[in-house]
Design a protein around this motif. Structure first.
Motif, PDB file in Angstrom:
ATOM      1  N   THR A 421      13.392 -92.846  43.525  1.00 30.34           N
ATOM      2  CA  THR A 421      14.598 -92.687  42.704  1.00 30.34           C
ATOM      3  C   THR A 421      14.924 -93.982  41.995  1.00 30.34           C
ATOM      4  N   GLY A 422      15.547 -93.865  40.845  1.00 29.73           N
ATOM      5  CA  GLY A 422      15.912 -95.044  40.073  1.00 29.73           C
ATOM      6  C   GLY A 422      17.229 -95.664  40.488  1.00 29.73           C
ATOM      7  N   ARG A 423      17.872 -95.121  41.490  1.00 34.93           N
ATOM      8  CA  ARG A 423      19.147 -95.673  41.940  1.00 34.93           C
ATOM      9  C   ARG A 423      19.074 -95.983  43.430  1.00 34.93           C
ATOM     10  N   PRO A 424      19.666 -97.081  43.871  1.00 31.26           N
ATOM     11  CA  PRO A 424      20.435 -98.053  43.102  1.00 31.26           C
ATOM     12  C   PRO A 424      19.535 -98.968  42.265  1.00 31.26           C
ATOM     13  N   LEU A 425      20.119 -99.524  41.222  1.00 31.40           N
ATOM     14  CA  LEU A 425      19.383-100.417  40.341  1.00 31.40           C
ATOM     15  C   LEU A 425      19.064-101.728  41.054  1.00 31.40           C
ATOM     16  N   LEU A 426      17.936-102.320  40.686  1.00 29.35           N
ATOM     17  CA  LEU A 426      17.566-103.646  41.175  1.00 29.35           C
ATOM     18  C   LEU A 426      17.255-104.529  39.968  1.00 29.35           C
ATOM     19  N   PHE A 427      18.067-105.564  39.771  1.00 29.69           N
ATOM     20  CA  PHE A 427      17.841-106.530  38.695  1.00 29.69           C
ATOM     21  C   PHE A 427      17.068-107.714  39.261  1.00 29.69           C
ATOM     22  N   VAL A 428      15.957-108.041  38.635  1.00 33.84           N
ATOM     23  CA  VAL A 428      15.125-109.168  39.069  1.00 33.84           C
ATOM     24  C   VAL A 428      15.227-110.273  38.026  1.00 33.84           C
ATOM     25  N   VAL A 429      15.720-111.440  38.426  1.00 33.21           N
ATOM     26  CA  VAL A 429      15.852-112.581  37.516  1.00 33.21           C
ATOM     27  C   VAL A 429      14.761-113.581  37.863  1.00 33.21           C
ATOM     28  N   LEU A 430      13.864-113.818  36.917  1.00 32.78           N
ATOM     29  CA  LEU A 430      12.725-114.703  37.150  1.00 32.78           C
ATOM     30  C   LEU A 430      12.562-115.663  35.989  1.00 32.78           C
ATOM     31  N   ASP A 431      12.711-116.951  36.282  1.00 37.98           N
ATOM     32  CA  ASP A 431      12.498-117.991  35.276  1.00 37.98           C
ATOM     33  C   ASP A 431      11.027-118.374  35.256  1.00 37.98           C
ATOM     34  N   GLU A 432      10.643-119.105  34.201  1.00 35.17           N
ATOM     35  CA  GLU A 432       9.248-119.541  34.030  1.00 35.17           C
ATOM     36  C   GLU A 432       8.293-118.349  34.035  1.00 35.17           C
ATOM     37  N   LEU A 433       8.671-117.318  33.315  1.00 34.89           N
ATOM     38  CA  LEU A 433       7.866-116.095  33.294  1.00 34.89           C
ATOM     39  C   LEU A 433       6.475-116.353  32.726  1.00 34.89           C
ATOM     40  N   ASN A 434       6.364-117.338  31.824  1.00 35.67           N
ATOM     41  CA  ASN A 434       5.058-117.642  31.242  1.00 35.67           C
ATOM     42  C   ASN A 434       4.085-118.195  32.286  1.00 35.67           C
ATOM     43  N   LYS A 435       4.617-118.698  33.414  1.00 31.25           N
ATOM     44  CA  LYS A 435       3.740-119.165  34.492  1.00 31.25           C
ATOM     45  C   LYS A 435       3.234-118.004  35.334  1.00 31.25           C
ATOM     46  N   TYR A 436       4.061-116.999  35.546  1.00 27.44           N
ATOM     47  CA  TYR A 436       3.690-115.888  36.420  1.00 27.44           C
ATOM     48  C   TYR A 436       2.992-114.756  35.670  1.00 27.44           C
ATOM     49  N   ALA A 437       3.273-114.624  34.381  1.00 31.46           N
ATOM     50  CA  ALA A 437       2.627-113.570  33.585  1.00 31.46           C
ATOM     51  C   ALA A 437       2.162-114.146  32.258  1.00 31.46           C
ATOM     52  N   PRO A 438       1.194-115.067  32.293  1.00 33.17           N
ATOM     53  CA  PRO A 438       0.716-115.676  31.049  1.00 33.17           C
ATOM     54  C   PRO A 438      -0.025-114.670  30.178  1.00 33.17           C
ATOM     55  N   ARG A 439      -0.145-115.006  28.919  1.00 37.80           N
ATOM     56  CA  ARG A 439      -0.780-114.091  27.969  1.00 37.80           C
ATOM     57  C   ARG A 439      -2.243-113.850  28.302  1.00 37.80           C
ATOM     58  N   GLU A 440      -2.937-114.891  28.735  1.00 34.01           N
ATOM     59  CA  GLU A 440      -4.354-114.760  29.041  1.00 34.01           C
ATOM     60  C   GLU A 440      -4.560-114.647  30.547  1.00 34.01           C
ATOM     61  N   GLY A 441      -5.676-114.051  30.928  1.00 40.59           N
ATOM     62  CA  GLY A 441      -6.052-113.979  32.327  1.00 40.59           C
ATOM     63  C   GLY A 441      -5.370-112.849  33.072  1.00 40.59           C
ATOM     64  N   SER A 442      -5.703-112.760  34.365  1.00 43.23           N
ATOM     65  CA  SER A 442      -5.149-111.710  35.202  1.00 43.23           C
ATOM     66  C   SER A 442      -4.919-112.268  36.592  1.00 43.23           C
ATOM     67  N   SER A 443      -3.950-111.734  37.290  1.00 42.93           N
ATOM     68  CA  SER A 443      -3.654-112.160  38.655  1.00 42.93           C
ATOM     69  C   SER A 443      -2.839-111.062  39.333  1.00 42.93           C
ATOM     70  N   PRO A 444      -2.746-111.085  40.665  1.00 43.97           N
ATOM     71  CA  PRO A 444      -1.940-110.064  41.351  1.00 43.97           C
ATOM     72  C   PRO A 444      -0.471-110.087  40.918  1.00 43.97           C
ATOM     73  N   ILE A 445       0.090-111.279  40.700  1.00 46.02           N
ATOM     74  CA  ILE A 445       1.498-111.362  40.288  1.00 46.02           C
ATOM     75  C   ILE A 445       1.680-110.738  38.904  1.00 46.02           C
ATOM     76  N   LYS A 446       0.776-111.061  38.007  1.00 47.18           N
ATOM     77  CA  LYS A 446       0.872-110.518  36.653  1.00 47.18           C
ATOM     78  C   LYS A 446       0.805-108.998  36.670  1.00 47.18           C
ATOM     79  N   GLU A 447      -0.035-108.442  37.537  1.00 44.68           N
ATOM     80  CA  GLU A 447      -0.146-106.996  37.621  1.00 44.68           C
ATOM     81  C   GLU A 447       1.160-106.372  38.123  1.00 44.68           C
ATOM     82  N   VAL A 448       1.806-107.029  39.087  1.00 40.63           N
ATOM     83  CA  VAL A 448       3.086-106.522  39.582  1.00 40.63           C
ATOM     84  C   VAL A 448       4.141-106.572  38.474  1.00 40.63           C
ATOM     85  N   LEU A 449       4.189-107.675  37.735  1.00 38.42           N
ATOM     86  CA  LEU A 449       5.176-107.808  36.657  1.00 38.42           C
ATOM     87  C   LEU A 449       4.912-106.803  35.538  1.00 38.42           C
TER      88      LEU A 449
END
Length: 578
Positions: A421-449
């Motif tokens: 279910t989509g409720r309750p809502l969960l807001f995820v605040v993540l800074d430095e997103l370019n470190k965890y989901a960079p444009r190039e490459g692949s990683s487990p974190i990037k796949e989750v994001l």
């Protein structure tokens, strides 16, 4: 045409007027500034009048009657006749009814206020309006909640220079507005927020009042319909101190209401967390990822919990260092290598894996434990936590930060998938997103994001990502963000196509934007809006924090299992129950 002031100009006849953009000459004695909202009317034969509203996106002034640059001196001295004329470029935001005709040259232009302003900015069509600050005219500006909670869209992307663009401040203010404005109804009341704190200890005091709050700031909150108060329900998690066998949280400025988080060796093996040890963006291109997945499967199958640690092949393992040494030993043994890594893997690949795994011992030993009680609460679970959960990462090295972010997001997303279910809502605040989901490459974190960006809307997981450079973040994450926010930008970054939604003049302004000024683009409004949000009502550092609320004086560990924290925090004798 109600709620309009006296005329501020007329549509120019010396410049092309189109249904989407036109120029207006400013009436002498009046003025128009960037971001002002204006409205004009076009009368049509045999049809009702068309109201055309728009936002000022450029303003210019010139001498009419001057031919040469040097004429300005003669005009200033009064020896050459000329007239100063200002003109403003208007970008259309709404046409009502939708008959796309240009305004007639000479048509009167009014500054829009009240209902006319709300209509021009589509606020009248928003059933749920979340206040996000005030415009240049000092009047509240709203965000359409339909594009925030997943009804019609989701996710927020915030870009800007670190330390100047106030990205995190705006993200926390937006959360506060969502929780306290009441516009999301029960969804807002039951919603949760997961905030990763990656810089200093600034976000550890969200539930403390800000002692620097003055009356004008309180009035600004009241103007937005919000109370000027800290977040009422916050829980803080921090990693255990390095080298501390008691598992005390590693924080310096906040001494109460902080819990340590970690994973036991049994959880590490059972939940298949080893891939998140290799969470660099280029790891998936390496051959040793085959070894990673083989070892992960072997640990999940054969590791048996044993008194806080684990037992593998009859060997008792009580620490992460022991686990790494055992895995490397098995992989380098000719007799056991194929059992752990498969028969098709060569020794060079195994050595590459072993080097990386050995290098992780220093970074992850305090997070993956075999010496702390498993029954002691230690997991980050937003469903069992407060409305706002802050996970402090600033004392962790880069590899450990990636591990915590990846595993925590994976766990939360899987819990939402199981709930279905989509409720309750969960807001995820993540800074430095370019470190965890960079444009190039692949990683487990990037796949989750990517999963969150593409499927999170239906599951009620809303990503509020912040980064210095949106051009370096995975395109699909930025593209799936319904709301895009820009603070102060670097000149080279501002020229990137990722900021094509900003008009040219607004791109230039983004190079000069002061802290607290953001440019917000949302699907409802064709022009980004300049927004100024108030100073935080909650403490952003220890030096400005007021007294903490009573509920923060005892942590979840102390409340749930007092016997488990004996010796857990220096000077905590009062917490001992006997």
């Amino acid at each position: 045409m109600s709620d309009e002031t006296s005329p501020v100009g007329r549509v120019l006849g010396t410049a092309d007027a189109t249904p989407l953009q036109f120029w207006t000459a400013v009436t002498p004695g009046s003025y128009l500034q960037l971001d002002d909202v204006v409205v004009t009317r076009r009368d049509l034969p045999d049809r009702e009048p068309v109201t055309i509203a728009g936002v000022v996106t450029q303003v210019r002034a010139r001498h009419e009657g001057a031919q040469f640059d040097s004429d300005v001196f003669a005009i200033a001295e009064g020896t050459l006749p000329a007239m100063v004329q200002e003109a403003a470029e208007i970008t259309t935001t709404r046409v009502d009814p939708e008959l796309y005709v240009p305004p007639a040259p000479g048509a009167v232009v009014h500054r829009a206020t009240g209902d006319a302003r709300d209509a021009a900015l589509h606020f009248d069509r928003m059933e749920r309006r979340v206040p996000m600050g005030t415009g240049r005219d000092g009047v509240p500006v709203f965000l359409n909640a339909d594009f925030l909670d997943g009804t019609r869209g989701a996710h927020v992307s915030i870009s800007g220079i670190s330390g100047v663009a106030t990205k995190t401040s705006f993200a926390t203010f937006l959360l506060y507005s969502v929780f306290r404005s009441g516009q999301l109804g029960a969804d807002g009341t039951n919603a949760r927020a997961l905030i990763f704190n990656v810089k200093g200890e600034d976000l550890l005091f969200l539930d403390h009042p800000n002692t620097k709050l003055d009356e004008p700031t309180r009035a600004a909150y009241a103007h937005l319909g919000l109370p000027a108060a800290p977040f009422p329900d916050v829980r803080v998690y921090a990693p255990p101190r390095a080298g501390d066998s008691s598992g005390a949280p590693d924080v310096a400025s906040r001494l109460t209401g902080v819990d340590a988080f970690y994973w036991t060796l049994a959880e590490f093996c059972e939940k298949k967390l080893l891939p998140y040890v290799f969470a660099d963006a280029d790891d998936e291109r390496q051959q040793y990822t085959m070894v990673v997945h083989s070892v992960t499967a072997h640990l999940a199958r054969f590791a048996v919990p044993a008194e806080g640690g684990i037992s593998i092949d009859g060997r008792r393992i009580s620490s992460y260092q022991d686990l790494v040494d055992h895995v490397v030993e098995q992989l380098t043994d000719d007799e056991t290598r194929s059992t752990w890594a498969g028969s098709a893997v060569n020794m060079g690949t195994v050595n590459a894996f072993a080097r990386r795994l050995i290098g992780s011992k220093r970074d992850l030993s305090r997070l993956i434990r075999g010496d702390l009680a498993q029954r002691r609460p230690h997991q980050i679970k937003t469903a069992d936590s407060a409305q706002v959960t802050v996970v402090d990462l600033h004392n962790l090295p880069d590899r450990a930060q990636r591990f915590v972010v990846g595993v925590t997001l994976k766990t939360e997303f899987e819990e939402k998938e199981k709930a279905g279910t989509g409720r309750p809502l969960l807001f995820v605040v993540l800074d430095e997103l370019n470190k965890y989901a960079p444009r190039e490459g692949s990683s487990p974190i990037k796949e989750v994001l990517l999963d969150i960006a593409e499927r999170g809307r239906s599951l009620g997981v809303i990503l509020i990502g912040a980064q210095q450079t949106a051009s370096e973040v995975e395109r699909r994450i930025v593209t799936n963000s319904a709301i895009r926010v820009v603070g102060r930008l670097d000149p080279a970054e501002a020229s990137r196509p990722e900021y094509g939604f900003l008009p040219p003049a607004m791109r230039q302004r983004a190079l000069l934007a002061r802290p607290g000024t953001m440019f917000v683009n949302q699907p409802d409004i064709p022009v980004p809006l300049c927004v100024e949000f108030p100073f935080p009502a909650w403490a952003t550092r220890k030096s400005e924090s007021g007294p903490p609320p009573a509920e923060t004086l005892r942590s979840i560990v102390q409340g749930a299992d007092p016997f488990a924290v004996i010796g857990g925090r220096p000077g905590a004798d009062d917490d001992i129950p006997f």
